[in-house]
Scaffold this active site. Sequence first.
Site, PDB file in Angstrom:
ATOM      1  N   CYS A 113       0.813  -1.224   0.000  1.00 52.99           N
ATOM      2  CA  CYS A 113       0.000   0.000   0.000  1.00 52.99           C
ATOM      3  C   CYS A 113       0.844   1.270   0.000  1.00 52.99           C
ATOM      4  O   CYS A 113       0.332   2.364  -0.237  1.00 52.99           O
ATOM      5  CB  CYS A 113      -0.946   0.006   1.191  1.00 52.99           C
ATOM      6  SG  CYS A 113      -2.098  -1.361   1.158  1.00 52.99           S
ATOM      7  N   HIS A 239      -3.351   7.279   2.426  1.00 56.67           N
ATOM      8  CA  HIS A 239      -3.668   5.960   1.870  1.00 56.67           C
ATOM      9  C   HIS A 239      -5.076   5.588   2.322  1.00 56.67           C
ATOM     10  O   HIS A 239      -5.423   5.714   3.498  1.00 56.67           O
ATOM     11  CB  HIS A 239      -2.654   4.920   2.360  1.00 56.67           C
ATOM     12  CG  HIS A 239      -3.090   3.530   2.047  1.00 56.67           C
ATOM     13  ND1 HIS A 239      -3.550   3.166   0.803  1.00 56.67           N
ATOM     14  CD2 HIS A 239      -3.186   2.407   2.815  1.00 56.67           C
ATOM     15  CE1 HIS A 239      -3.901   1.893   0.823  1.00 56.67           C
ATOM     16  NE2 HIS A 239      -3.692   1.403   2.033  1.00 56.67           N
ATOM     17  N   ASN A 269      -9.977  -0.226  -0.316  1.00 61.51           N
ATOM     18  CA  ASN A 269      -8.511  -0.161  -0.299  1.00 61.51           C
ATOM     19  C   ASN A 269      -7.971  -0.769  -1.592  1.00 61.51           C
ATOM     20  O   ASN A 269      -8.076  -1.974  -1.798  1.00 61.51           O
ATOM     21  CB  ASN A 269      -7.993  -0.917   0.927  1.00 61.51           C
ATOM     22  CG  ASN A 269      -6.474  -0.843   1.061  1.00 61.51           C
ATOM     23  OD1 ASN A 269      -5.780  -0.406   0.146  1.00 61.51           O
ATOM     24  ND2 ASN A 269      -5.970  -1.267   2.205  1.00 61.51           N
TER      25      ASN A 269
HETATM   26  N1  ACO Z   1     -18.549  -8.322   9.171  1.00 60.99           N
HETATM   27  C1  ACO Z   1     -19.011  -8.532  10.408  1.00 60.99           C
HETATM   28  N2  ACO Z   1     -18.209  -8.810  11.449  1.00 60.99           N
HETATM   29  C2  ACO Z   1     -16.889  -8.882  11.215  1.00 60.99           C
HETATM   30  C3  ACO Z   1     -16.332  -8.687   9.928  1.00 60.99           C
HETATM   31  C4  ACO Z   1     -17.229  -8.395   8.878  1.00 60.99           C
HETATM   32  N3  ACO Z   1     -16.826  -8.164   7.611  1.00 60.99           N
HETATM   33  N4  ACO Z   1     -14.998  -8.824  10.017  1.00 60.99           N
HETATM   34  C5  ACO Z   1     -14.711  -9.092  11.292  1.00 60.99           C
HETATM   35  N5  ACO Z   1     -15.848  -9.125  12.021  1.00 60.99           N
HETATM   36  C6  ACO Z   1     -15.999  -9.394  13.445  1.00 60.99           C
HETATM   37  C7  ACO Z   1     -14.856 -10.184  14.038  1.00 60.99           C
HETATM   38  O1  ACO Z   1     -15.027 -11.563  13.793  1.00 60.99           O
HETATM   39  C8  ACO Z   1     -14.960  -9.817  15.504  1.00 60.99           C
HETATM   40  O2  ACO Z   1     -15.988 -10.604  16.066  1.00 60.99           O
HETATM   41  P1  ACO Z   1     -15.808 -11.201  17.556  1.00 60.99           P
HETATM   42  O3  ACO Z   1     -15.695  -9.993  18.454  1.00 60.99           O
HETATM   43  O4  ACO Z   1     -17.066 -11.981  17.736  1.00 60.99           O
HETATM   44  O5  ACO Z   1     -14.563 -12.037  17.516  1.00 60.99           O
HETATM   45  C9  ACO Z   1     -15.447  -8.378  15.483  1.00 60.99           C
HETATM   46  O6  ACO Z   1     -15.981  -8.156  14.164  1.00 60.99           O
HETATM   47  C10 ACO Z   1     -14.334  -7.385  15.766  1.00 60.99           C
HETATM   48  O7  ACO Z   1     -13.221  -7.692  14.946  1.00 60.99           O
HETATM   49  P2  ACO Z   1     -11.926  -6.799  14.951  1.00 60.99           P
HETATM   50  O8  ACO Z   1     -10.947  -7.350  13.951  1.00 60.99           O
HETATM   51  O9  ACO Z   1     -11.441  -6.551  16.339  1.00 60.99           O
HETATM   52  O10 ACO Z   1     -12.555  -5.450  14.373  1.00 60.99           O
HETATM   53  P3  ACO Z   1     -11.905  -4.030  14.227  1.00 60.99           P
HETATM   54  O11 ACO Z   1     -12.729  -3.039  14.903  1.00 60.99           O
HETATM   55  O12 ACO Z   1     -10.430  -4.048  14.528  1.00 60.99           O
HETATM   56  O13 ACO Z   1     -12.074  -3.772  12.666  1.00 60.99           O
HETATM   57  C11 ACO Z   1     -10.718  -3.836  10.685  1.00 60.99           C
HETATM   58  C12 ACO Z   1     -11.479  -4.642  11.738  1.00 60.99           C
HETATM   59  C13 ACO Z   1     -11.724  -3.000   9.906  1.00 60.99           C
HETATM   60  C14 ACO Z   1     -10.038  -4.816   9.757  1.00 60.99           C
HETATM   61  C15 ACO Z   1      -9.699  -2.908  11.379  1.00 60.99           C
HETATM   62  O14 ACO Z   1      -8.933  -3.640  12.301  1.00 60.99           O
HETATM   63  C16 ACO Z   1      -8.771  -2.266  10.385  1.00 60.99           C
HETATM   64  O15 ACO Z   1      -9.186  -1.470   9.569  1.00 60.99           O
HETATM   65  N6  ACO Z   1      -7.481  -2.568  10.492  1.00 60.99           N
HETATM   66  C17 ACO Z   1      -6.498  -2.029   9.538  1.00 60.99           C
HETATM   67  C18 ACO Z   1      -6.580  -2.823   8.289  1.00 60.99           C
HETATM   68  C19 ACO Z   1      -5.816  -2.186   7.171  1.00 60.99           C
HETATM   69  O16 ACO Z   1      -5.767  -1.000   7.043  1.00 60.99           O
HETATM   70  N7  ACO Z   1      -5.301  -3.041   6.303  1.00 60.99           N
HETATM   71  C20 ACO Z   1      -4.672  -2.606   5.121  1.00 60.99           C
HETATM   72  C21 ACO Z   1      -3.236  -2.348   5.323  1.00 60.99           C
HETATM   73  S1  ACO Z   1      -2.492  -1.796   3.886  1.00 60.99           S
HETATM   74  C22 ACO Z   1      -1.846  -3.051   2.940  1.00 60.99           C
HETATM   75  O17 ACO Z   1      -0.641  -3.048   2.706  1.00 60.99           O
HETATM   76  C23 ACO Z   1      -2.720  -4.152   2.401  1.00 60.99           C
END
Ligand code: ACO
Length: 312
Positions: A113, A239, A269
């Site tokens: 990214c 980003h 993304n």
């Molecule tokens: N729909 C519904 N529920 C979901 C989903 C979904 N699509 N995905 C995860 N959940 C659930 C999980 O299973 C978890 O359930 P549980 O509490 O029963 O175990 C709950 O939601 C919370 O999950 P978390 O992972 O803690 O959620 P969080 O608030 O951290 O959000 C997210 C997740 C959006 C992925 C966030 O962590 C994030 O944006 N992180 C950064 C990701 C990023 O930017 N990645 C790209 C990097 S750049 C590159 O080089 C590719």
Amino acid sequence: MGSRLIGYGSYLPEKIMTNQDFEKIMDTTDEWIVQRTGMHNRHFAADNETVVDLAAAAAARALENAGLTIDDIDMVVCATTSSELDFPSVGVQVLGRLGASRSQPAFDVRGACTGYIYALHCARAFFAAGMHHRIMLIGAEKMTRFLDFNDRSTAVLFGDGAGALIFEHSSSGYSGIIDTVVMADGREFDMLHGTPDHKISMNGPETYKKAVTLMPEAASYIMEHAGITADNVDWIIPHQANLRIIQSGAQRLGFPLEKIVVTVDRHANTSGASGVLALSYALDNGIIKKGQLILYPAFGSGLTWGAALIRI
Ligand code: ACO
């Protein structure tokens, strides 16, 4: 020796995948996706559409915008991590697609990214060295190649697309790519990486924590390096990974949200294409205007992170 932006273009695949479409194929909701990420739509390439197709389409539009042909370009730098072929580079394939006949150099930059910031860093160095007159920078990704529809925590986050920018040498150091900074920490590999079977392995919460620290850090560093403050910056194009990360970064830097270009809602993304696509979108829609100063922070797998300062 500096540069100036003389053309831009983008390409998004026709198919739009909505949050409601995801509701039909996995255990997720529009509400969860919007609340956690700010995403509503993303574009999905067709099965037979390749990263080269996306890159070449964006490059052709940038050339048309600049009133040039591919043979007017001295070098192509393509940020991508999702090429279907291990070799040759997407950059070289774009030359072939667009009928280049003068043997100009082309190569890819694999910075995930942060790829487009690494590509801008390369372009700036080549301009500074006085080695090339016109450089085309492409960001192109088919992230759907890596999506696992059994993993709801990553499948909803990514989209496909490409953007292209054409810079020309300029004697002014205050236009085009003014400054860049790129960094990497390989010790954080486990947090976010591709797997041998072409899937995404990501610790979302840990990646989130790193992103909200590293993007503002890179932004502060480059402003200090360039001797400017937030008041001098007209727009930030972060980003486009997650709206909450973008908002948190803006808050840490004391930037009003009205100065942030947001496309994560419509493109999700697109990794190495994200910032280039967002700039094209902002120019197409008259959001960013000629003469304005753009701050470009990014982070990604590696970990890699960095920032660029561009005057349009
Ligand atoms: N729909 C519904 N529920 C979901 C989903 C979904 N699509 N995905 C995860 N959940 C659930 C999980 O299973 C978890 O359930 P549980 O509490 O029963 O175990 C709950 O939601 C919370 O999950 P978390 O992972 O803690 O959620 P969080 O608030 O951290 O959000 C997210 C997740 C959006 C992925 C966030 O962590 C994030 O944006 N992180 C950064 C990701 C990023 O930017 N990645 C790209 C990097 S750049 C590159 O080089 C590719």
